[in-house]
Design a protein around this motif. Structure first.
Motif, PDB file in Angstrom:
ATOM      1  N   UNK A  59       0.802  -1.218   0.000  1.00 34.13           N
ATOM      2  CA  UNK A  59       0.000   0.000   0.000  1.00 34.13           C
ATOM      3  C   UNK A  59       0.838   1.272   0.000  1.00 34.13           C
ATOM      4  N   UNK A  60       2.151   1.129  -0.129  1.00 36.86           N
ATOM      5  CA  UNK A  60       3.012   2.309  -0.203  1.00 36.86           C
ATOM      6  C   UNK A  60       2.578   3.148  -1.405  1.00 36.86           C
ATOM      7  N   UNK A  61       2.402   4.418  -1.185  1.00 36.39           N
ATOM      8  CA  UNK A  61       2.013   5.321  -2.262  1.00 36.39           C
ATOM      9  C   UNK A  61       0.516   5.418  -2.498  1.00 36.39           C
ATOM     10  N   UNK A  62      -0.273   4.635  -1.771  1.00 40.20           N
ATOM     11  CA  UNK A  62      -1.731   4.667  -1.912  1.00 40.20           C
ATOM     12  C   UNK A  62      -2.299   5.646  -0.888  1.00 40.20           C
ATOM     13  N   UNK A  63      -3.340   6.377  -1.261  1.00 36.57           N
ATOM     14  CA  UNK A  63      -3.955   7.308  -0.317  1.00 36.57           C
ATOM     15  C   UNK A  63      -4.806   6.549   0.694  1.00 36.57           C
ATOM     16  N   UNK A  64      -4.669   6.945   1.965  1.00 31.22           N
ATOM     17  CA  UNK A  64      -5.378   6.319   3.069  1.00 31.22           C
ATOM     18  C   UNK A  64      -6.477   7.224   3.601  1.00 31.22           C
ATOM     19  N   UNK A  65      -7.525   6.615   4.073  1.00 29.34           N
ATOM     20  CA  UNK A  65      -8.518   7.281   4.894  1.00 29.34           C
ATOM     21  C   UNK A  65      -8.234   6.904   6.331  1.00 29.34           C
ATOM     22  N   UNK A  66      -8.330   7.848   7.220  1.00 31.64           N
ATOM     23  CA  UNK A  66      -7.935   7.627   8.605  1.00 31.64           C
ATOM     24  C   UNK A  66      -8.939   8.202   9.593  1.00 31.64           C
ATOM     25  N   UNK A  67      -8.840   7.678  10.797  1.00 32.77           N
ATOM     26  CA  UNK A  67      -9.505   8.298  11.928  1.00 32.77           C
ATOM     27  C   UNK A  67      -8.676   9.529  12.314  1.00 32.77           C
ATOM     28  N   UNK A  68      -9.254  10.372  13.130  1.00 34.44           N
ATOM     29  CA  UNK A  68      -8.514  11.551  13.593  1.00 34.44           C
ATOM     30  C   UNK A  68      -7.300  11.124  14.414  1.00 34.44           C
TER      31      UNK A  68
END
Length: 138
Positions: A59-68
């Motif tokens: 997943x390197x280079x992939x955009x992540x969605x995160x919690x705060x």
């Protein structure tokens, strides 16, 4: 932070996603459950076609969605990403894991969430990192 609200008497109980060594020693706590973290990907994502365990380095280079950043879940995801030795780009931060998975479903990125949080139509891949877990403590 919830610990401060417990100390001040604003709260009698809080559920947190932290391991024992991440909680102030002056607070009583007990583990309710510990769940594995899984990768959630939008349907059609290039890594969505396999059921094999996913190495986070993929997943390197992939955009992540995160919690705060202040959430317990975020701390566990940060630790897993650090163990993998990757740098991630955070596309969005939200306050609930359900909303994070919803945004993954809409194609805004991928996310690491507890197994129980993935109730939407997304692709779920277990991780090769068996220590990538999310505790729930009271």
């Amino acid at each position: 932070m919830l610990a401060g609200r417990i100390r001040s008497g604003d709260l009698d109980l809080a559920l947190v996603g932290l391991f024992a060594d991440q909680i102030s020693p002056d607070l009583a706590h007990r583990v309710l459950t510990v769940e594995p973290l899984v990768a959630t990907l939008p349907i059609g994502h290039p890594l969505a076609g396999s059921a094999d365990r996913l190495d986070l380095r993929e997943l390197a280079g992939v955009e992540f969605g995160e919690m705060r950043p202040e959430s317990g879940l975020r701390r566990q995801v940060d630790a897993a990403v650090e163990r993998a030795g990757i740098v991630r780009s955070v596309a969005f931060e939200l306050s609930t894991s359900d909303n994070v998975v919803r945004f993954v479903q809409l194609g805004f990125g991928v996310a690491l969430v507890p197994l129980s949080a993935q109730g939407r139509p997304v692709v779920v891949r277990p991780l090769t990192d068996a220590t990538a877990r999310h505790p729930v403590r009271a």
